[in-house]
Structure formats: structure tokens, C-alpha cells
Design an enzyme around this catalytic site. Structure first.
Site, PDB file in Angstrom:
ATOM      1  N   THR A   1     -10.480   1.552  11.137  1.00 58.69           N
ATOM      2  CA  THR A   1     -11.289   1.601  12.355  1.00 58.69           C
ATOM      3  C   THR A   1     -12.372   0.538  12.216  1.00 58.69           C
ATOM      4  OG1 THR A   1     -10.855   3.960  12.508  1.00 58.69           O
ATOM      5  CG2 THR A   1     -12.687   3.114  13.812  1.00 58.69           C
TER       6      THR A   1
ATOM      7  N   GLY B   1       0.807  -1.221   0.000  1.00 61.12           N
ATOM      8  CA  GLY B   1       0.000   0.000   0.000  1.00 61.12           C
ATOM      9  C   GLY B   1       0.834   1.263   0.000  1.00 61.12           C
TER      10      GLY B   1
ATOM     11  N   ALA C   1       4.803  11.051   5.816  1.00 59.86           N
ATOM     12  CA  ALA C   1       3.552  11.722   5.455  1.00 59.86           C
ATOM     13  C   ALA C   1       3.377  11.581   3.947  1.00 59.86           C
ATOM     14  CB  ALA C   1       3.608  13.190   5.856  1.00 59.86           C
TER      15      ALA C   1
ATOM     16  N   PHE D   1       6.504   7.001  10.122  1.00 63.64           N
ATOM     17  CA  PHE D   1       6.154   8.400  10.354  1.00 63.64           C
ATOM     18  C   PHE D   1       6.093   9.181   9.048  1.00 63.64           C
ATOM     19  CE2 PHE D   1       8.064   7.045  14.398  1.00 63.64           C
ATOM     20  CZ  PHE D   1       7.011   7.360  15.240  1.00 63.64           C
TER      21      PHE D   1
ATOM     22  N   ALA E   1       2.209  10.511  18.589  1.00 64.79           N
ATOM     23  CA  ALA E   1       2.708  11.500  17.621  1.00 64.79           C
ATOM     24  C   ALA E   1       1.555  11.982  16.744  1.00 64.79           C
ATOM     25  CB  ALA E   1       3.815  10.886  16.757  1.00 64.79           C
TER      26      ALA E   1
ATOM     27  N   LYS F   1      -8.196   7.934  12.606  1.00 67.16           N
ATOM     28  CA  LYS F   1      -8.130   6.531  13.031  1.00 67.16           C
ATOM     29  C   LYS F   1      -7.264   6.389  14.294  1.00 67.16           C
ATOM     30  CE  LYS F   1      -5.225   3.820  11.079  1.00 67.16           C
ATOM     31  NZ  LYS F   1      -4.424   3.032  10.143  1.00 67.16           N
TER      32      LYS F   1
ATOM     33  N   ALA G   1      -1.640  11.826  17.386  1.00 67.26           N
ATOM     34  CA  ALA G   1      -2.638  12.543  18.197  1.00 67.26           C
ATOM     35  C   ALA G   1      -2.190  13.981  18.446  1.00 67.26           C
ATOM     36  CB  ALA G   1      -2.869  11.806  19.516  1.00 67.26           C
TER      37      ALA G   1
ATOM     38  N   CYS H   1      -4.726   8.305   8.659  1.00 69.65           N
ATOM     39  CA  CYS H   1      -4.105   8.090   9.977  1.00 69.65           C
ATOM     40  C   CYS H   1      -4.681   8.893  11.131  1.00 69.65           C
ATOM     41  CB  CYS H   1      -2.612   8.364   9.890  1.00 69.65           C
ATOM     42  SG  CYS H   1      -1.727   6.983   9.173  1.00 69.65           S
TER      43      CYS H   1
END
Ligand code: UDX
Ligand code: UDX
Length: 457
Positions: free
Chosen positions: A92, A12, A162, A160, A221, A277, A223, A274
Site C-alpha cells: 500500500t 518472494g 494461501a 490465489f 475474491a 492491502k 475482499a 493481502c
């Protein structure tokens, strides 16, 4: 010594680019990415990759068939590998216990079972997918219960990167986090995974922790990042009500070195696969550990994000006499951010859905997101979209005769449009939103768009 073999399950947005970078940087390692989805693997083996990331295509084409392979032969590739990365999706949960908050781990679980079944010697299993704290325990139990005579070490190595900057994030990461068991065997496994990244990442940027700290750091991170966006978006509502300008406020507070300038751009809300979720997942964990106050604290980050999206629709309606029925609205950008073809959890989905409910006709243009992806995220068929949603091949085409433009993704090419010309071809009087504000040409120019002349767009 025989070359290390890595197998990654899940081709993915995360698995593909990450493995391409490992293969690129470590010519002595053989990397195979496997996936159940045949079409996806075929695309990775073609000239038209399933994931768009600046710089990805070059790296894949340079290394494919040398030490980078894409295959649907999951069992064999897993059996042959020394190190197996699990990079499958963890959406989720939308059913049963924990529905709407907990992560659905059935794909991770089935990978663990598949690895145990495949056998082939001792292995290191690396969790790449974002998972709730203590998932490693489940993976370990499944592997150990197979009693196939092999020993397994489970490592947490969260991602991590993006989207849109994945390749530079991978090449030059702020840090690489590797969590493992504190036993001697666990530490040997940690060092083996460290040795992969150490081929191009400075050693001091590779952080090693215990398993649980690593798993929780990823959720924390994301959050914190999501919370920052919700914080500035909350302030944007206050700015609109007063005479403050949220960009000026962001700049003013961002110069405080304790706050810092990044991630302070107010928007129509955060999207992507991300943030929401992971925050929901964190809330679920807090409730699981009987910490309802902590859960409520983080839930507010999501509520503020929902509020921001709805506020955008309300403002658009307010400025169009409270009705968009039968009006053509140009949607510029559908991806959840620029430089990606990913529309998962894009704020554009909710906004377009609301506008369609209000009976607007949409003319959508995004440089990378496909028509199929737009239709499937909206839950519309090609048939039902006829006459209501038009798929345009340029921004100019979408804007023509439209009553309003909603700029939903900050693609650079939208900055280069000649808005004065566009305005002349729009339904009059027309308006434009940059995701937060109703803008006139002067304001548009101030935020870096090409707009000459005066007046409303
Ligand atoms: C995924 C997770 O969602 C995220 O939490 C994590 O941080 C990284 O991995 P992403 O790579 O964006 O993110 O997911 P996606 O693009 O959906 O790719 C997952 C792939 O796994 C799909 O191609 C799917 O076909 C494949 N898959 C899924 C398997 O090969 N086997 C399975 O059992 C399940
Ligand atoms: C995020 C994390 O940044 C990454 O570290 C993690 O591994 C996966 O999740 P991603 O979702 O790809 O990455 O993109 P990101 O750049 O973080 O943007 C997420 C959303 O926040 C986008 O919708 C973006 O438009 C929005 N955003 C970002 C803002 O609204 N304002 C900002 O200042 C920054």
C-alpha cells in the site's frame, strides 16, 4: 522446438513457490526466478530457504539446478525468457496521492521498464502480483513505448494461494485464472500460458477472461474473504455480550449450503500481506471511479478488523485489573497464521505494540518467525527490546512465571501443550486468551487443546 523458458521477477512468498511448482510439473520448461535481493537468492540456493511452506523444500531440492534456477542476473534471464512473470511486491502506498489506500506500483513499473530494456525478442509478460484494475494498460504502454522492435502481450494471472497451504493450493487449485487481450495475438498468448498450467490442472478449472475481469477478480475474491471474517468477528462481539457462542453460531450457519462452512472462524482479526492491502486497493479504485458509497461499504471491513484487535487488548486489560504494567505476558504465536514464517501485517504486531504501550513485558514464542522479523515489525531494536521483550525458544519457557498467555496464532503444537502443567509454573492467578476469549481448562479442552484438570489455566 526449443524448450519454453520462463523467468519470474520476484523470489518472494508467491514467486518462489509458484515457480517451484511449475518447474516440478513441467519438466520440459526451464524456470528461473530472479530477484534484486542477493541474500534472498542465496537463500533459495541453499538448504535454508527464505520462505517456509510445508512441502516446498522437497520440491525445490528435487528440481533445483535441473529445470529450476535462482539468480540475481535479472537482465540476462529476462532477455532469454519467452514468458516473464512479474511477482514483485505491491505494498500500500505510504506517500503522496493515494497514500494509505492505493497500491504502490513502482516495482511493477520498474520491472516493465527493465523488460523493455532487456529486449531479446517478442515476449509474454504475466502479471502475478496483485494489482489495481487496468495496471496491465500501464505495463503495456511502457513496453510498447520502448520501440525496440519486439511485440509484447500482457497477461493477468493472479495468485490465489494461501500461505501455509501454498503447495497444495498450487498443486490442486480451485481454479487458475488467466486474463488476456481479446485480440487474436492476445488469445494466442492466453493459450500459451494456459498450456503451462494444463500440464497438471484439469482444463475446466482454467478460467480465461479479459484482462480487466481477471485483475478485478483477484481483488474481489480477497475482499469477499476478508468480509466474511469481519462479519463473523462482528457477530463474536455480539456473542460475548449475549450468551451465544460464536463457534456454535458459525457451525449452525455454515451448514447452510448457500453459506458454507469455510472462513467462518472468528479471530483476533485477519492479517497477512493481502487482505487489508487488497480491500484498501478496492476502496481506492471505487473512489477513483467516483463510487464513494461502494468504497464506504468495503472500508467497513477494515474498520471491523481494527475494532476486533483493539477489543482483544481491552478484554485482556479488563481481566487484569486494567493494568498490565510490569506483568509478563506470554505471546504464543506471532505469524499472521499457522504454518508460515510470515509476520507481515500480523494482528500480533498491533496487539504486542499496544501491550508494550501499556508497559507489559512480553515473552514471545513462535515456531517459525525469526527474532529479526519480530523486532522489525514492532519497530524495536535489539537494544530497546532488552528487559521488555524476551524471545523464547519454547512455549513452556514463554509461559513460565507469566501472568497471562495470549494465544495469537493457532499453531498445532500449541494444542499439544500440557496446560495443566504450564499453569502450575505461571504467576498465580493466571489467565489465558485464545485470541477471543478468556478460557478455563474446560473451555480449552472443548476447542481441541490438551488440558486436564479443572480451574483457570
Ligand atoms: C507479492 C505481492 O506483494 C503480492 O501482491 C502478489 O500477489 C504476489 O507478489 P510476495 O511474493 O509475498 O507478494 O512478496 P515478497 O515476498 O515481498 O517478494 C517480492 C520480491 O520481489 C522480493 O524478494 C523483492 O526483493 C523482489 N523485487 C522487488 C525485485 O526483484 N525487483 C523489484 O523491482 C522489486
Ligand atoms: C489470502 C487468500 O486466502 C489467498 O487466496 C490470496 O491469494 C492471498 O490472501 P493468506 O493471506 O495467505 O491468503 O491467508 P488466509 O488463509 O486467507 O488467512 C488470512 C487471514 O485471515 C489470517 O490472519 C487468518 O488467521 C485469518 N482468518 C482466516 C480468520 O481470522 N478466520 C478464518 O476463518 C480464516
Amino acid at each position: 522446438m526449443e524448450a519454453m523458458k520462463i523467468c519470474c521477477i520476484g523470489a518472494g512468498y508467491v514467486g518462489g513457490p509458484t515457480m517451484a511448482m511449475i518447474a516440478h510439473k513441467c519438466s520440459d520448461i526451464e524456470v528461473t526466478v530472479v530477484d534484486l535481493n542477493e541474500a534472498r537468492i542465496a537463500a533459495w540456493n541453499s538448504g535454508d530457504l527464505p520462505v517456509y511452506e510445508p512441502g516446498l523444500e522437497e520440491i525445490v531440492s528435487q528440481n533445483r539446478e535441473k529445470n529450476l534456477f535462482f539468480s540475481t542476473d535479472v537482465d540476462d534471464k529476462v532477455r532469454e525468457a519467452d514468458v516473464i512473470f512479474i511477482s514483485v511486491n505491491t505494498p500500500t502506498k505510504d506517500y503522496g496521492s493515494g497514500s494509505g489506500q492505493a497500491a504502490d506500483l513502482r516495482f511493477v513499473e520498474s520491472c516493465a521498464r527493465g523488460i523493455a530494456r532487456a529486449g531479446g525478442g517478442d515476449k509474454i509478460v504475466v502479471e502475478k502480483s496483485t494489482v489495481p484494475v487496468r495496471t496491465a494498460q500501464m505495463v503495456k504502454e511502457i513496453l510498447d513505448s520502448s520501440n525496440n522492435g519486439h511485440s509484447y502481450q500482457v497477461i493477468s494471472n493472479p495468485e490465489f494461494l494461501a500461505e501455509g497451504t501454498a503447495m497444495t493450493d498450487l498443486e490442486n487449485p480451485d481454479r487458475v485464472l488467466i486474463g488476456g487481450d481479446t485480440s487474436d495475438a492476445g488469445q494466442v498468448a492466453v493459450e500459451k500460458v494456459v498450456s503451462i498450467y494444463a500440464q497438471w490442472v484439469p482444463r475446466e478449472r482454467i478460467i480465461t477472461t479479459n484482462l480487466w475481469s481477471s485483475e478485478l477478480s483477484k481483488l474481489t475474491a480477497n475482499a469477499f474473504l476478508a468480509q466474511r471474517i469481519s462479519s463473523i468477528n462482528a457477530i463474536s462481539a455480539l456473542c460475548e455480550a449475549s450468551e451465544a457462542n460464536v463457534d456454535e453460531v458459525a457451525k449452525a450457519i455454515g451448514t447452510d449450503s448457500r453459506i458454507g462452512p469455510k472462513f467462518l472462524k472468528s479471530s483476533i482479526g485477519f492479517g497477512g500481506s493481502c487482505f487489508q492491502k487488497d480491500v484498501l486497493n478496492l476502496c481506492y479504485l471505487c473512489r477513483h471511479f467516483d463510487l464513494p458509497q461502494v468504497a464506504e461499504y468495503w472500508e467497513q471491513v477494515i474498520r471491523m478488523n481494527e475494532y476486533q484487535k483493539e477489543r482483544f487488548v481491552t478484554r485482556l486489560l479488563d481481566s487484569m485489573f486494567n493494568t498490565v504494567s510490569g506483568k509478563r505476558i506470554a505471546i504464543l504465536g506471532y505469524a499472521f497464521k499457522k504454518d508460515t514464517n510470515d509476520a507481515r501485517e500480523s494482528p500480533a504486531i498491533g496487539i504486542c505494540t499496544r501491550l508494550l504501550e501499556e508497559k507489559a513485558n512480553l515473552a514471545i514464542y513462535d515456531p517459525r518467525v525469526t527474532k529479526q522479523s519480530i523486532l522489525s515489525t514492532l519497530g524495536w531494536s535489539e537494544e530497546s527490546a532488552k528487559g521488555r521483550v524476551e524471545f523464547c525458544t519454547s512455549a513452556e519457557e514463554a509461559c513460565q512465571k507469566s501472568h497471562a498467555i495470549a494465544l495469537l496464532t493457532e499453531w498445532d503444537e500449541f494444542k499439544e501443550l500440557d496446560y495443566t502443567k504450564i499453569y502450575e509454573k505461571m504467576h498465580q492467578p493466571a489467565i489465558l486468551f485464545d485470541g477471543r476469549n478468556l478460557l478455563d481448562l474446560e473451555e480449552l479442552r472443548k476447542i481441541g487443546y490438551r488440558a486436564n484438570g479443572i480451574g483457570r489455566v
